[in-house]
Design an enzyme around this catalytic site. Structure first.
Site, PDB file in Angstrom:
ATOM      1  N   GLN A  25       6.440  16.510  31.135  1.00  0.00           N
ATOM      2  CA  GLN A  25       7.274  17.552  30.526  1.00  0.00           C
ATOM      3  C   GLN A  25       6.842  18.942  30.973  1.00  0.00           C
ATOM      4  O   GLN A  25       7.505  19.932  30.642  1.00  0.00           O
ATOM      5  CB  GLN A  25       7.214  17.462  28.994  1.00  0.00           C
ATOM      6  CG  GLN A  25       7.692  16.144  28.432  1.00  0.00           C
ATOM      7  CD  GLN A  25       9.177  15.903  28.680  1.00  0.00           C
ATOM      8  OE1 GLN A  25       9.933  16.824  28.997  1.00  0.00           O
ATOM      9  NE2 GLN A  25       9.611  14.664  28.536  1.00  0.00           N
TER      10      GLN A  25
ATOM     11  N   CYS B 276       9.297   7.432  21.980  1.00  0.00           N
ATOM     12  CA  CYS B 276       8.133   6.746  22.559  1.00  0.00           C
ATOM     13  C   CYS B 276       6.831   7.406  22.111  1.00  0.00           C
ATOM     14  O   CYS B 276       5.898   7.579  22.919  1.00  0.00           O
ATOM     15  CB  CYS B 276       8.198   6.699  24.093  1.00  0.00           C
ATOM     16  SG  CYS B 276       9.607   5.819  24.711  1.00  0.00           S
TER      17      CYS B 276
ATOM     18  N   ASP C 203      -0.936  14.148  31.598  1.00  0.00           N
ATOM     19  CA  ASP C 203       0.423  13.632  31.711  1.00  0.00           C
ATOM     20  C   ASP C 203       1.335  14.866  31.801  1.00  0.00           C
ATOM     21  O   ASP C 203       1.592  15.526  30.800  1.00  0.00           O
ATOM     22  CB  ASP C 203       0.716  12.771  30.479  1.00  0.00           C
ATOM     23  CG  ASP C 203       2.177  12.362  30.383  1.00  0.00           C
ATOM     24  OD1 ASP C 203       2.980  12.774  31.241  1.00  0.00           O
ATOM     25  OD2 ASP C 203       2.509  11.637  29.436  1.00  0.00           O
TER      26      ASP C 203
ATOM     27  N   HIS D 143       2.706  10.191  24.446  1.00  0.00           N
ATOM     28  CA  HIS D 143       3.789   9.248  24.758  1.00  0.00           C
ATOM     29  C   HIS D 143       3.166   7.858  24.909  1.00  0.00           C
ATOM     30  O   HIS D 143       2.018   7.731  25.336  1.00  0.00           O
ATOM     31  CB  HIS D 143       4.426   9.701  26.080  1.00  0.00           C
ATOM     32  CG  HIS D 143       5.656   8.950  26.488  1.00  0.00           C
ATOM     33  ND1 HIS D 143       5.616   7.702  27.054  1.00  0.00           N
ATOM     34  CD2 HIS D 143       6.959   9.292  26.441  1.00  0.00           C
ATOM     35  CE1 HIS D 143       6.848   7.304  27.336  1.00  0.00           C
ATOM     36  NE2 HIS D 143       7.685   8.252  26.973  1.00  0.00           N
TER      37      HIS D 143
ATOM     38  N   LYS E 270      12.761  13.795  35.577  1.00  0.00           N
ATOM     39  CA  LYS E 270      12.764  14.884  34.578  1.00  0.00           C
ATOM     40  C   LYS E 270      12.729  16.243  35.280  1.00  0.00           C
ATOM     41  O   LYS E 270      12.884  17.284  34.652  1.00  0.00           O
ATOM     42  CB  LYS E 270      11.578  14.735  33.632  1.00  0.00           C
ATOM     43  CG  LYS E 270      11.667  13.457  32.788  1.00  0.00           C
ATOM     44  CD  LYS E 270      10.498  13.325  31.861  1.00  0.00           C
ATOM     45  CE  LYS E 270      10.294  11.911  31.391  1.00  0.00           C
ATOM     46  NZ  LYS E 270      11.134  11.527  30.255  1.00  0.00           N
TER      47      LYS E 270
HETATM   48  C1  LIG Z   1       5.230  13.065  28.072  1.00  0.00           C
HETATM   49  C2  LIG Z   1       5.777  11.864  28.781  1.00  0.00           C
HETATM   50  N1  LIG Z   1       4.934  11.020  29.365  1.00  0.00           N
HETATM   51  C3  LIG Z   1       5.349   9.929  30.031  1.00  0.00           C
HETATM   52  C4  LIG Z   1       6.692   9.638  30.111  1.00  0.00           C
HETATM   53  C5  LIG Z   1       7.121   8.418  30.866  1.00  0.00           C
HETATM   54  O1  LIG Z   1       7.906   8.783  31.955  1.00  0.00           O
HETATM   55  P1  LIG Z   1       8.702   7.681  32.809  1.00  0.00           P
HETATM   56  O2  LIG Z   1       9.418   6.836  31.818  1.00  0.00           O
HETATM   57  O3  LIG Z   1       9.598   8.485  33.683  1.00  0.00           O
HETATM   58  O4  LIG Z   1       7.673   6.929  33.580  1.00  0.00           O
HETATM   59  C6  LIG Z   1       7.610  10.473  29.494  1.00  0.00           C
HETATM   60  C7  LIG Z   1       9.059  10.152  29.499  1.00  0.00           C
HETATM   61  O5  LIG Z   1       9.740  10.263  28.507  1.00  0.00           O
HETATM   62  C8  LIG Z   1       7.152  11.630  28.819  1.00  0.00           C
HETATM   63  O6  LIG Z   1       8.000  12.482  28.242  1.00  0.00           O
END
Ligand SMILES: Cc1ncc(COP(=O)(O)O)c(C=O)c1O
Length: 408
Positions: A201, A366, A198, A121, A224
């Site tokens: 998910q 993203c 990270d 991401h 999430k």
């Molecule tokens: C794998 C992953 N990392 C990071 C993020 C970023 O999360 P946030 O926008 O809640 O900070 C997301 C959100 O879509 C994600 O799916």
């Protein structure tokens, strides 16, 4: 009466009064809908129990401080860390930026290398690019296997002692690919690198134990995980956090302030400058109680079954291309030949004469470098949560058949 995990119906739709009947919400990877328990906890925290934390000497503030710190303990239990290793942040994005700025910004120097993967991401790419540019570090990218997982054999072959930091998604937000996080941590540690996962998910869809994994940092977002927006968690090994300088200054993060010199609070307070998202933290606690009342193993199995059904049904439609591995966790990305994913999503949202609206995500999610590797500008993505069931998969498949009819 305590509700035992095994007594809970897994199709938990009744816990989500805000999901209208007949609407298939298949965008939980973007953000999960909120169960009544979380909404009620937020309402109470902004209502009859509202007060600031850590400062007030009056009873309500003392009670709110206890609730805030109880949530920290709950998060620690949830992911297998210690209480003083849990830093409350705005979300996974802020958690990663915190490590990039405070840890990497002070530990890395020119010539050091950072290892990411092709499926990350943007939060787990751009945060590192910012610090790499500043200190003169270089970024390398682990490729994917043929079935679109992070290729750990390739990672083991390419990692060197110059790689000081590895940052990987535990579960891909596009493909649902699950990382062998323990092996990735072992590969990183074998060359002395620090590893951040990270977990955005992963935490909503599988049990996570940072101690068993053996990683150094773990990041996730509350929204999430069926909790509020604006709250997230950075878990870090205490010795690492303790050696890190603050990255934002303000109230709450200090030990003593003078104009000559300021000393800082120990972690986690050192990284929580200013009045925190008190109500978000309380809501996150309720969200964790909620998912654990169902059980993460059950949620994982439930979503895996929905993924299998979806992949089998979509694979039977000859103009649909599926992405990601067969055993992806709760997330299915796909493309309908000759139709832009945005058109797919718009037609699904419109529903049919019997209702049947389906909410999916369309776009690059993203993850533009991943789109480039897949050779597509965007994908359509269906992602599941505890409220979904086979009826939602049917609606999705009927919708895709409608898309094919409309586009001939
Ligand atoms: C794998 C992953 N990392 C990071 C993020 C970023 O999360 P946030 O926008 O809640 O900070 C997301 C959100 O879509 C994600 O799916």
């Amino acid at each position: 009466m305590t509700v035992m995990a095994q007594d809970r119906p897994l199709d938990a739709l009744a816990d989500f009064p805000a999901i209208p009947s007949g609407w298939a919400y298949l965008d939980s990877a973007a953000t999960a809908q909120k169960p009544r328990a979380v909404v009620d906890a937020i309402t109470r925290a902004y209502g009859e129990t509202y007060a600031t934390v850590h400062r007030g000497v009056y009873q309500r503030s003392a009670d709110m401080t206890l609730a805030y710190e109880a949530a920290r303990k709950r998060v620690a239990q949830f992911i297998g860390g210690a209480e003083n290793e849990i830093v409350f942040v705005r979300g996974a994005t802020e958690a990663i930026n915190l490590v990039a700025q405070s840890w990497a910004g002070t530990q890395l120097k020119a010539g050091d290398r950072i290892l990411l993967s092709q499926l990350e991401h943007h939060a787990n790419i751009v945060s590192w690019q910012l610090v790499a540019e500043r200190v003169g570090a270089e970024i390398d990218v682990v490729p994917l296997t043929a079935d679109q997982r992070i290729d750990l054999d390739a990672m083991a072959a390419m990692i060197t002692p110059a790689h000081r930091l590895v940052a990987l998604a535990h579960v891909s937000n596009v493909l649902g690919s699950v990382l062998d996080a323990k092996r990735a941590s072992e590969i990183a540690h074998a060359v002395g690198a620090t590893i951040l996962l990270d977990g955005c998910q992963a935490v909503p869809r599988m049990p996570v134990d940072v101690a068993a994994i053996g990683c150094d940092f773990y990041a996730f977002s509350g929204h999430k995980l069926y909790g509020p927006t604006g709250i997230g968690v950075l878990w870090g090994r205490y010795d690492l956090l303790d050696a890190m300088p603050p990255w934002q200054g303000g109230g709450s993060m200090i030990d003593r302030v003078t104009f000559a010199k300021t000393t800082y609070a120990p972690p986690p307070g050192r990284f929580e400058a200013g009045t925190p998202h008190i109500v978000g933290v309380v809501g996150l606690h309720a969200a964790i109680d909620y998912v654990e009342s169902i059980g993460l193993e059950r949620i994982h199995a439930h979503e895996a079954a929905l993924v299998r059904e979806t992949r089998a049904a979509l694979a039977a439609i000859n103009s649909v291309r599926l992405f990601g591995p067969e055993d992806s966790a709760g997330i299915v990305s796909f493309a309908v030949e000759g139709v832009h994913p945005h058109d797919v999503a718009t037609i699904l949202d419109a529903g049919d004469k019997n209702g049947g609206q389906v909410a999916i995500r369309a776009g690059h999610h993203c993850a533009q470098p991943l789109m480039e590797a897949l050779g597509v500008p965007a994908t359509a993505r269906a992602s599941f949560g505890v409220y979904n069931g086979p009826a939602d998969v049917e609606k999705l498949v009927r919708g895709i058949e409608r898309v094919r009819k409309i586009f001939g």
